[in-house]
Design a protein around this motif. Structure first.
Motif, PDB file in Angstrom:
ATOM      1  N   ARG A   1       0.826  -1.212   0.000  1.00 49.09           N
ATOM      2  CA  ARG A   1       0.000   0.000   0.000  1.00 49.09           C
ATOM      3  C   ARG A   1       0.860   1.261   0.000  1.00 49.09           C
ATOM      4  N   LEU A   2       1.952   1.227   0.751  1.00 48.57           N
ATOM      5  CA  LEU A   2       2.840   2.384   0.803  1.00 48.57           C
ATOM      6  C   LEU A   2       3.566   2.613  -0.519  1.00 48.57           C
ATOM      7  N   GLY A   3       3.911   1.516  -1.157  1.00 50.81           N
ATOM      8  CA  GLY A   3       4.786   1.607  -2.329  1.00 50.81           C
ATOM      9  C   GLY A   3       6.216   1.291  -1.964  1.00 50.81           C
ATOM     10  N   GLY A   4       6.419   0.694  -0.782  1.00 49.45           N
ATOM     11  CA  GLY A   4       7.749   0.345  -0.310  1.00 49.45           C
ATOM     12  C   GLY A   4       8.089   1.080   0.975  1.00 49.45           C
ATOM     13  N   TYR A   5       8.893   0.437   1.815  1.00 50.99           N
ATOM     14  CA  TYR A   5       9.298   1.042   3.090  1.00 50.99           C
ATOM     15  C   TYR A   5      10.537   1.911   2.884  1.00 50.99           C
ATOM     16  N   VAL A   6      10.570   3.038   3.607  1.00 50.55           N
ATOM     17  CA  VAL A   6      11.758   3.895   3.605  1.00 50.55           C
ATOM     18  C   VAL A   6      12.324   4.035   5.007  1.00 50.55           C
ATOM     19  N   SER A   7      11.601   3.519   6.001  1.00 48.43           N
ATOM     20  CA  SER A   7      12.056   3.608   7.391  1.00 48.43           C
ATOM     21  C   SER A   7      11.475   2.461   8.205  1.00 48.43           C
ATOM     22  N   ILE A   8      12.273   1.935   9.134  1.00 49.93           N
ATOM     23  CA  ILE A   8      11.795   0.883  10.027  1.00 49.93           C
ATOM     24  C   ILE A   8      10.654   1.396  10.901  1.00 49.93           C
ATOM     25  N   ASP A   9      10.665   2.679  11.220  1.00 44.60           N
ATOM     26  CA  ASP A   9       9.639   3.258  12.090  1.00 44.60           C
ATOM     27  C   ASP A   9       8.252   3.222  11.450  1.00 44.60           C
TER      28      ASP A   9
ATOM     29  N   VAL B   1      11.040   2.445  -4.028  1.00 41.74           N
ATOM     30  CA  VAL B   1       9.756   3.071  -3.762  1.00 41.74           C
ATOM     31  C   VAL B   1       8.964   3.264  -5.060  1.00 41.74           C
ATOM     32  N   ARG B   2       7.710   2.938  -5.003  1.00 45.92           N
ATOM     33  CA  ARG B   2       6.787   3.210  -6.110  1.00 45.92           C
ATOM     34  C   ARG B   2       6.120   4.562  -5.852  1.00 45.92           C
ATOM     35  N   LYS B   3       6.319   5.516  -6.752  1.00 43.58           N
ATOM     36  CA  LYS B   3       5.897   6.891  -6.493  1.00 43.58           C
ATOM     37  C   LYS B   3       4.548   7.221  -7.131  1.00 43.58           C
ATOM     38  N   LEU B   4       3.885   8.222  -6.522  1.00 50.47           N
ATOM     39  CA  LEU B   4       2.590   8.704  -6.997  1.00 50.47           C
ATOM     40  C   LEU B   4       2.800   9.976  -7.805  1.00 50.47           C
ATOM     41  N   ASN B   5       2.240  10.028  -8.978  1.00 49.10           N
ATOM     42  CA  ASN B   5       2.273  11.260  -9.758  1.00 49.10           C
ATOM     43  C   ASN B   5       1.053  12.089  -9.372  1.00 49.10           C
ATOM     44  N   LEU B   6       1.266  13.130  -8.597  1.00 47.39           N
ATOM     45  CA  LEU B   6       0.153  13.915  -8.060  1.00 47.39           C
ATOM     46  C   LEU B   6      -0.596  14.694  -9.128  1.00 47.39           C
ATOM     47  N   ASN B   7      -0.030  14.830 -10.315  1.00 47.16           N
ATOM     48  CA  ASN B   7      -0.700  15.585 -11.373  1.00 47.16           C
ATOM     49  C   ASN B   7      -1.508  14.700 -12.309  1.00 47.16           C
ATOM     50  N   ARG B   8      -1.439  13.381 -12.127  1.00 43.14           N
ATOM     51  CA  ARG B   8      -2.123  12.474 -13.057  1.00 43.14           C
ATOM     52  C   ARG B   8      -3.172  11.593 -12.391  1.00 43.14           C
ATOM     53  N   LEU B   9      -2.954  11.217 -11.145  1.00 45.65           N
ATOM     54  CA  LEU B   9      -3.846  10.256 -10.497  1.00 45.65           C
ATOM     55  C   LEU B   9      -5.181  10.887 -10.145  1.00 45.65           C
ATOM     56  N   SER B  10      -6.234  10.063 -10.162  1.00 49.39           N
ATOM     57  CA  SER B  10      -7.574  10.526  -9.802  1.00 49.39           C
ATOM     58  C   SER B  10      -7.722  10.603  -8.291  1.00 49.39           C
ATOM     59  N   LEU B  11      -8.829  11.173  -7.851  1.00 47.86           N
ATOM     60  CA  LEU B  11      -9.100  11.273  -6.409  1.00 47.86           C
ATOM     61  C   LEU B  11      -9.125   9.884  -5.766  1.00 47.86           C
ATOM     62  N   GLN B  12      -9.795   8.923  -6.429  1.00 46.42           N
ATOM     63  CA  GLN B  12      -9.894   7.575  -5.869  1.00 46.42           C
ATOM     64  C   GLN B  12      -8.523   6.920  -5.748  1.00 46.42           C
ATOM     65  N   GLU B  13      -7.669   7.133  -6.737  1.00 47.18           N
ATOM     66  CA  GLU B  13      -6.329   6.537  -6.703  1.00 47.18           C
ATOM     67  C   GLU B  13      -5.458   7.208  -5.635  1.00 47.18           C
ATOM     68  N   LEU B  14      -5.600   8.501  -5.481  1.00 47.96           N
ATOM     69  CA  LEU B  14      -4.791   9.214  -4.499  1.00 47.96           C
ATOM     70  C   LEU B  14      -5.143   8.810  -3.076  1.00 47.96           C
ATOM     71  N   LYS B  15      -6.436   8.731  -2.766  1.00 48.83           N
ATOM     72  CA  LYS B  15      -6.836   8.451  -1.384  1.00 48.83           C
ATOM     73  C   LYS B  15      -6.589   6.994  -0.986  1.00 48.83           C
ATOM     74  N   HIS B  16      -6.200   6.163  -1.947  1.00 50.48           N
ATOM     75  CA  HIS B  16      -5.875   4.767  -1.624  1.00 50.48           C
ATOM     76  C   HIS B  16      -4.548   4.664  -0.870  1.00 50.48           C
ATOM     77  N   HIS B  17      -3.680   5.683  -1.017  1.00 46.92           N
ATOM     78  CA  HIS B  17      -2.381   5.647  -0.331  1.00 46.92           C
ATOM     79  C   HIS B  17      -2.583   5.913   1.155  1.00 46.92           C
ATOM     80  N   PRO B  18      -1.866   5.180   2.023  1.00 49.96           N
ATOM     81  CA  PRO B  18      -2.047   5.362   3.475  1.00 49.96           C
ATOM     82  C   PRO B  18      -1.781   6.772   3.975  1.00 49.96           C
ATOM     83  N   TYR B  19      -0.972   7.546   3.241  1.00 46.45           N
ATOM     84  CA  TYR B  19      -0.613   8.886   3.697  1.00 46.45           C
ATOM     85  C   TYR B  19      -1.500   9.983   3.112  1.00 46.45           C
ATOM     86  N   LEU B  20      -2.551   9.612   2.405  1.00 48.86           N
ATOM     87  CA  LEU B  20      -3.482  10.590   1.849  1.00 48.86           C
ATOM     88  C   LEU B  20      -4.907  10.164   2.184  1.00 48.86           C
TER      89      LEU B  20
END
Length: 295
Positions: free
Chosen positions: A201-209, A232-251
């Motif tokens: 869901r994150l797109g990969g871990y960047v920290s043990i915390d 890390v798998r990154k999100l393109n904030l200028n292309r993704l839809s609202l539904q795709e963006l809110k799927h990420h744990p940090y949004l």
């Protein structure tokens, strides 16, 4: 002379009688001619409906009220937690029973033991006895308490209870699968699966915390985990839809909506700094989102 006077008719009367006689003759001839066309042939057609060839059609007319033809049930191993409708129907279950299974699973129901399947509405004891040897419950659906055994035992099953890491040994969190994670002290099948799923869901871990974001994660296990080279798998904030963006744990929904509104009103984002003045993007939210976005 008497008879002649009796049958004597005036000229006008004779014309009337002759007219009626002519009409009567024409009517008799008409009945005779039309009777052969309309009388004989319909009778032949009516008789033909009683021939053996036409009997299946008569039965077909009442088909909606007859007993449906039963298909022979097949027997093969199946997991009631994952079997699809095609497999369930092949087993001989009725369509309405399959719908009940789907509703039960959609509501969060889990078949943890074979006996749980016996509670399916409409399933007879005979049908359950026939299906019971073919029911396979995946270990993923077993209670976590049965899988979190960490103490070694002579001759134990190392696939279910792998040998744990010793003090000082570590596992790369970015490369580990569930099998390797289960070797970490304090982590069994349940948390190994949760770690992998959350990393996806994150797109990969960047920290043990980031493991602290998993509910009830055992803190003592973190010392056995490291981060090598993050992928890390990154999100393109200028292309993704609202539904795709809110799927990420940090949004969340409101943050995803703000991003979409910003793009619509002011054009593409150039950096996360464009969002810093929005109420739903405090500095800490932007910091943890930074490794996962691109423009």
């Amino acid at each position: 002379m008497f008879l002649r006077e009796f049958f004597y008719l005036h000229k006008s009367d004779r014309q009337v009688v002759l007219t009626f006689l002519l009409i009567a003759v024409l009517a008799i001839v008409g009945v005779f001619l039309t009777g052969n066309d309309e009388g004989d042939e319909p009778l032949a057609e009516a008789d033909s409906t009683f021939t053996p060839v036409q009997q299946p059609q008569a039965q077909h007319a009442h088909a909606p009220y007859s007993q449906p033809v039963a298909h022979r049930a097949e027997r093969f191993p199946f997991d009631p937690n994952t079997a699809d409708s095609t497999q369930l129907l092949r087993l001989g279950l009725q369509p309405w029973q399959v719908r009940n299974i789907y509703k039960y699973r959609a509501a969060g129901g889990i078949y943890r033991h074979k006996e749980d399947f016996a509670h399916l509405y409409g399933l007879t004891a005979k049908e359950y006895r026939e299906l019971e040897p073919y029911i396979r419950i995946s270990a993923d659906y077993q209670p976590a308490s049965t899988l979190l055994k960490e103490e070694a035992a002579p001759g134990r099953d190392t696939l279910r209870y792998p040998v744990k890491l010793s003090e000082g040994e570590t596992v790369d969190l970015c490369l580990a699968d569930t099998t390797l994670l289960r070797k970490v002290p304090g982590i069994g099948s349940y948390f190994a699966l949760r770690i992998v799923q959350y990393g996806e869901r994150l797109g990969g871990y960047v920290s043990i915390d980031q493991l602290d974001e998993i509910d009830d994660f055992p803190m003592e296990s973190k010392k056995f985990l490291t981060i090598g080279t993050p992928s890390v798998r990154k999100l393109n904030l200028n292309r993704l839809s609202l539904q795709e963006l809110k799927h990420h744990p940090y949004l969340n929904y409101y943050q995803a909506r703000d991003i979409v509104d910003f793009r619509r009103q002011q054009g593409p984002l150039k950096s996360l700094a464009d969002l810093r003045l929005l109420r739903d993007f405090p500095p800490e939210a932007l910091d943890r989102l930074q490794p996962y976005v691109e423009f």
